[in-house]
Write a protein that holds these residues in place. Sequence first.
Motif, PDB file in Angstrom:
ATOM      1  N   GLY A 275       7.186  -4.340  -5.783  1.00  0.00           N
ATOM      2  CA  GLY A 275       6.089  -4.063  -4.857  1.00  0.00           C
ATOM      3  C   GLY A 275       6.139  -4.908  -3.603  1.00  0.00           C
ATOM      4  O   GLY A 275       5.207  -4.860  -2.788  1.00  0.00           O
TER       5      GLY A 275
ATOM      6  N   PRO B  33       6.385  -5.940  -0.009  1.00  0.00           N
ATOM      7  CA  PRO B  33       6.297  -5.122   1.198  1.00  0.00           C
ATOM      8  C   PRO B  33       7.568  -5.117   2.048  1.00  0.00           C
ATOM      9  O   PRO B  33       7.954  -4.085   2.586  1.00  0.00           O
TER      10      PRO B  33
ATOM     11  N   LEU C 298      10.044  -2.851   0.363  1.00  0.00           N
ATOM     12  CA  LEU C 298       9.643  -1.452   0.548  1.00  0.00           C
ATOM     13  C   LEU C 298       9.985  -0.980   1.954  1.00  0.00           C
ATOM     14  O   LEU C 298      10.484   0.139   2.143  1.00  0.00           O
ATOM     15  N   ASN C 299       9.722  -1.817   2.945  1.00  0.00           N
ATOM     16  CA  ASN C 299      10.051  -1.474   4.321  1.00  0.00           C
ATOM     17  C   ASN C 299      11.553  -1.248   4.478  1.00  0.00           C
ATOM     18  O   ASN C 299      11.983  -0.266   5.090  1.00  0.00           O
TER      19      ASN C 299
ATOM     20  N   PRO D  50       6.990   7.372   2.332  1.00  0.00           N
ATOM     21  CA  PRO D  50       6.136   6.723   1.319  1.00  0.00           C
ATOM     22  C   PRO D  50       6.417   5.223   1.156  1.00  0.00           C
ATOM     23  O   PRO D  50       5.497   4.448   0.870  1.00  0.00           O
ATOM     24  N   HIS D  51       7.645   4.808   1.385  1.00  0.00           N
ATOM     25  CA  HIS D  51       7.965   3.375   1.297  1.00  0.00           C
ATOM     26  C   HIS D  51       7.314   2.628   2.455  1.00  0.00           C
ATOM     27  O   HIS D  51       6.715   1.562   2.252  1.00  0.00           O
TER      28      HIS D  51
ATOM     29  N   ARG E 279       4.696   3.621   4.070  1.00  0.00           N
ATOM     30  CA  ARG E 279       3.245   3.704   3.878  1.00  0.00           C
ATOM     31  C   ARG E 279       2.760   2.602   2.932  1.00  0.00           C
ATOM     32  O   ARG E 279       1.767   1.922   3.216  1.00  0.00           O
ATOM     33  N   ARG E 280       3.468   2.404   1.806  1.00  0.00           N
ATOM     34  CA  ARG E 280       3.061   1.355   0.850  1.00  0.00           C
ATOM     35  C   ARG E 280       3.134  -0.026   1.497  1.00  0.00           C
ATOM     36  O   ARG E 280       2.234  -0.851   1.336  1.00  0.00           O
ATOM     37  N   ALA E 281       4.223  -0.281   2.226  1.00  0.00           N
ATOM     38  CA  ALA E 281       4.374  -1.583   2.878  1.00  0.00           C
ATOM     39  C   ALA E 281       3.349  -1.762   3.996  1.00  0.00           C
ATOM     40  O   ALA E 281       2.803  -2.859   4.176  1.00  0.00           O
TER      41      ALA E 281
ATOM     42  N   HIS F 197       0.344  -0.395   4.124  1.00  0.00           N
ATOM     43  CA  HIS F 197      -0.961  -0.642   3.500  1.00  0.00           C
ATOM     44  C   HIS F 197      -1.075  -2.073   2.977  1.00  0.00           C
ATOM     45  O   HIS F 197      -2.184  -2.597   2.852  1.00  0.00           O
ATOM     46  N   ALA F 198       0.056  -2.698   2.703  1.00  0.00           N
ATOM     47  CA  ALA F 198       0.052  -4.103   2.290  1.00  0.00           C
ATOM     48  C   ALA F 198      -0.059  -5.039   3.489  1.00  0.00           C
ATOM     49  O   ALA F 198      -0.142  -6.253   3.322  1.00  0.00           O
TER      50      ALA F 198
END
Length: 104
Positions: free
Chosen positions: A51, A53, A56-57, A78-79, A81-83, A85-86
């Motif tokens: 997880g 960030p 993920l980026n 999506p990767h 987006r998750r990073a 949002h973090a």
Amino acid sequence: MSKASERDLGRIAAWARQGHVEAQLLHAQALLDAGDADGALAWWRIAAGTGDPQALNMLGRCHECGWGTPRDDSAAEPHYRRAAHAGLDWAQHNLGGVLARPGA
């Protein structure tokens, strides 16, 4: 490459194998810099599984740039987006770039 830097890269790789996320990120970047995009992708996937960030980026970058995988903005999004949002600013920037392209 000097023996000292080879030794340092060896230590980073050993720490990456032991599960240290920061070392996994550094090891992946070193692999990419050395021309091993497949190896870099594999290590960023491992680090992203935590997880992290930044990982993920970079996994998003692999998909966006075609490093070790076919170029695919829809797989990058999506990767990013998750990073994003973090709170990772680079992921926010990269997400915006992917979403601004025609067809997004």
